[in-house]
Design an enzyme around this catalytic site. Structure first.
Site, PDB file in Angstrom:
ATOM      1  N   MET A   1      -6.393  -5.355  -4.630  1.00 25.63           N
ATOM      2  CA  MET A   1      -6.177  -4.367  -5.690  1.00 25.63           C
ATOM      3  C   MET A   1      -6.370  -5.036  -7.049  1.00 25.63           C
ATOM      4  O   MET A   1      -5.734  -6.055  -7.343  1.00 25.63           O
ATOM      5  CB  MET A   1      -4.765  -3.779  -5.627  1.00 25.63           C
ATOM      6  CG  MET A   1      -4.467  -2.890  -4.427  1.00 25.63           C
ATOM      7  SD  MET A   1      -5.596  -1.499  -4.217  1.00 25.63           S
ATOM      8  CE  MET A   1      -5.356  -0.578  -5.740  1.00 25.63           C
TER       9      MET A   1
ATOM     10  N   SER B   1     -14.040   6.524  -4.328  1.00 30.03           N
ATOM     11  CA  SER B   1     -12.645   6.957  -4.185  1.00 30.03           C
ATOM     12  C   SER B   1     -12.543   8.385  -4.658  1.00 30.03           C
ATOM     13  O   SER B   1     -12.901   8.707  -5.795  1.00 30.03           O
ATOM     14  CB  SER B   1     -11.728   6.083  -5.038  1.00 30.03           C
ATOM     15  OG  SER B   1     -10.532   6.788  -5.303  1.00 30.03           O
TER      16      SER B   1
ATOM     17  N   ASP C   1     -10.577  -2.791  -5.451  1.00 28.90           N
ATOM     18  CA  ASP C   1     -10.236  -1.400  -5.775  1.00 28.90           C
ATOM     19  C   ASP C   1      -9.471  -1.346  -7.086  1.00 28.90           C
ATOM     20  O   ASP C   1      -8.387  -1.925  -7.196  1.00 28.90           O
ATOM     21  CB  ASP C   1      -9.379  -0.847  -4.621  1.00 28.90           C
ATOM     22  CG  ASP C   1      -9.034   0.633  -4.768  1.00 28.90           C
ATOM     23  OD1 ASP C   1      -9.517   1.279  -5.717  1.00 28.90           O
ATOM     24  OD2 ASP C   1      -8.264   1.128  -3.919  1.00 28.90           O
ATOM     25  N   GLY C   2     -10.046  -0.647  -8.050  1.00 32.20           N
ATOM     26  CA  GLY C   2      -9.357  -0.409  -9.318  1.00 32.20           C
ATOM     27  C   GLY C   2     -10.161  -0.886 -10.507  1.00 32.20           C
ATOM     28  O   GLY C   2     -10.404  -2.083 -10.656  1.00 32.20           O
ATOM     29  N   GLY C   3     -10.623   0.047 -11.329  1.00 33.59           N
ATOM     30  CA  GLY C   3     -11.322  -0.315 -12.568  1.00 33.59           C
ATOM     31  C   GLY C   3     -12.698  -0.911 -12.347  1.00 33.59           C
ATOM     32  O   GLY C   3     -13.218  -1.587 -13.233  1.00 33.59           O
TER      33      GLY C   3
ATOM     34  N   MET D   1      -1.343   4.059   1.104  1.00 31.48           N
ATOM     35  CA  MET D   1      -0.271   3.651   0.176  1.00 31.48           C
ATOM     36  C   MET D   1       0.998   4.399   0.586  1.00 31.48           C
ATOM     37  O   MET D   1       1.503   5.271  -0.127  1.00 31.48           O
ATOM     38  CB  MET D   1      -0.690   3.967  -1.260  1.00 31.48           C
ATOM     39  CG  MET D   1      -1.780   3.027  -1.759  1.00 31.48           C
ATOM     40  SD  MET D   1      -2.617   3.637  -3.232  1.00 31.48           S
ATOM     41  CE  MET D   1      -3.918   4.598  -2.468  1.00 31.48           C
TER      42      MET D   1
ATOM     43  N   GLY E   1     -13.885   4.888  -8.314  1.00 31.37           N
ATOM     44  CA  GLY E   1     -13.363   6.245  -8.482  1.00 31.37           C
ATOM     45  C   GLY E   1     -13.921   6.873  -9.742  1.00 31.37           C
ATOM     46  O   GLY E   1     -14.954   7.555  -9.722  1.00 31.37           O
ATOM     47  N   SER E   2     -13.253   6.595 -10.873  1.00 34.72           N
ATOM     48  CA  SER E   2     -13.648   7.242 -12.135  1.00 34.72           C
ATOM     49  C   SER E   2     -15.035   6.806 -12.604  1.00 34.72           C
ATOM     50  O   SER E   2     -15.638   7.480 -13.441  1.00 34.72           O
ATOM     51  CB  SER E   2     -12.604   6.982 -13.220  1.00 34.72           C
ATOM     52  OG  SER E   2     -12.330   5.604 -13.337  1.00 34.72           O
TER      53      SER E   2
ATOM     54  N   GLY F   1      -5.852   6.668 -10.501  1.00 33.62           N
ATOM     55  CA  GLY F   1      -7.231   6.331 -10.828  1.00 33.62           C
ATOM     56  C   GLY F   1      -7.356   6.096 -12.325  1.00 33.62           C
ATOM     57  O   GLY F   1      -6.437   6.388 -13.099  1.00 33.62           O
TER      58      GLY F   1
ATOM     59  N   GLY G   1      -1.679   3.616  -7.379  1.00 44.74           N
ATOM     60  CA  GLY G   1      -0.983   4.863  -7.685  1.00 44.74           C
ATOM     61  C   GLY G   1      -1.824   5.834  -8.475  1.00 44.74           C
ATOM     62  O   GLY G   1      -1.642   7.044  -8.364  1.00 44.74           O
TER      63      GLY G   1
HETATM   64  C1  DX5 Z   1      -5.539   3.440  -6.966  1.00 43.13           C
HETATM   65  C2  DX5 Z   1      -6.525   3.751  -5.889  1.00 43.13           C
HETATM   66  C3  DX5 Z   1      -7.949   3.592  -6.260  1.00 43.13           C
HETATM   67  C4  DX5 Z   1      -8.399   4.399  -7.445  1.00 43.13           C
HETATM   68  C5  DX5 Z   1      -9.651   3.802  -7.991  1.00 43.13           C
HETATM   69  O1  DX5 Z   1      -4.268   3.417  -6.409  1.00 43.13           O
HETATM   70  O2  DX5 Z   1      -6.301   2.895  -4.784  1.00 43.13           O
HETATM   71  O3  DX5 Z   1      -8.786   3.803  -5.129  1.00 43.13           O
HETATM   72  O4  DX5 Z   1      -8.609   5.737  -7.150  1.00 43.13           O
HETATM   73  O5  DX5 Z   1     -10.015   4.532  -9.101  1.00 43.13           O
HETATM   74  P1  DX5 Z   1     -10.753   3.875 -10.349  1.00 43.13           P
HETATM   75  O6  DX5 Z   1     -12.094   3.381  -9.853  1.00 43.13           O
HETATM   76  O7  DX5 Z   1     -10.844   4.979 -11.306  1.00 43.13           O
HETATM   77  O8  DX5 Z   1      -9.891   2.722 -10.826  1.00 43.13           O
HETATM   78 ZN    ZN Z   2      -7.731   2.925  -3.113  1.00 45.00          ZN
END
Ligand code: DX5
Ligand code: ZN
Length: 223
Positions: free
Chosen positions: A137, A6, A179-181, A68, A201-202, A144, A142
């Site tokens: 999700m 991401s 997606d997320g964490g 989104m 993402g992170s 990262g 919203g």
């Molecule tokens: C949040 C996004 C994710 C986010 C994931 O709304 O949909 O794609 O960037 O980032 P991490 O992996 O840092 O949770």
């Molecule tokens: Zn996403």
């Protein structure tokens, strides 16, 4: 397991370079978090930036757009025209989910439905035979860098069963994307639950290390 980086936590002022780094590390999906400031309380980028990215990166990368945005049924074509291969739309952001899903497929992209942590699974099950992917999700969308919400386990396991049954009956295989964490410490658990595609993402774009080194740690966790 597909790992879809991401770009939300990448350096957005050097987006193409950060995407190139992910592609060079062997990742061929790019998860593009499109936010409209209405459906979610944050604003990122839209078709013009995606079009530029496609130009910079060439035809090979899979552009996975996580929309989104409100009224995706009115604007999906712009994302396909900009170079997206896959579009995922939120249940709450369209009025006629089945119509939107079939329209996106007919327009030439693969299609996914997104379930927020508070969204019941039923909407995705109703259109499962039309989908390529369900995006679960594991944070509220919203931003990262949020923490993984473990109660999504039940939804993922139920979905995995439903997809197995669909495939056994000769139906379409459907990816489960989370997606997320998602990080090295929980990714093997997600695979065990039935997840086939993880957005990170992170866990990939951070100050600790470069993408290739962070990816190596994730691959090690999946050994
Ligand atoms: C949040 C996004 C994710 C986010 C994931 O709304 O949909 O794609 O960037 O980032 P991490 O992996 O840092 O949770
Ligand atoms: Zn996403």
């Amino acid at each position: 397991m597909i790992i879809a980086p991401s770009v939300l936590t990448a350096n957005l002022s050097a987006l193409a370079g950060d995407c190139r780094e992910a592609l060079d590390a062997g990742l061929d999906w790019l998860h593009l978090d499109v936010m409209d400031g209405n459906f979610v309380p944050n604003l990122t980028f839209g078709p013009p930036v995606i079009r530029s990215l496609r130009k910079a990166l060439g035809p090979d990368a899979v552009f996975d757009a996580h929309l989104m945005i409100e009224n995706a049924e009115d604007s999906y074509q712009q994302y396909i025209d900009a170079g997206c291969n896959h579009l995922s739309i939120h249940v709450e952001a369209v009025t006629h989910l089945h119509r939107a899903v079939t329209a996106i497929r007919e327009a030439g992209a693969t299609v996914g439905v997104v379930l927020n942590p508070g969204t019941p699974i039923e909407a995705a099950l109703e259109v499962l035979s039309e989908l390529d992917l369900v995006l679960v999700m594991s944070v509220n969308p919203g931003f990262g860098g949020q923490s993984f919400i473990p109660s999504v386990e039940k939804k993922i396991r139920t979905l995995s069963e439903a997809i197995k049954n669909q495939v056994a009956a000769g139906g379409r295989p459907v990816q489960i994307q989370v997606d997320g964490g998602v990080k090295a410490h929980n990714i093997a658990m997600l695979r065990e639950w039935g997840v086939t595609n993880c957005v990170v993402g992170s866990g990939l774009f951070n100050q600790n290390a470069n993408v290739a080194d962070n990816l190596a740690i994730i691959h090690e966790a999946l050994q």
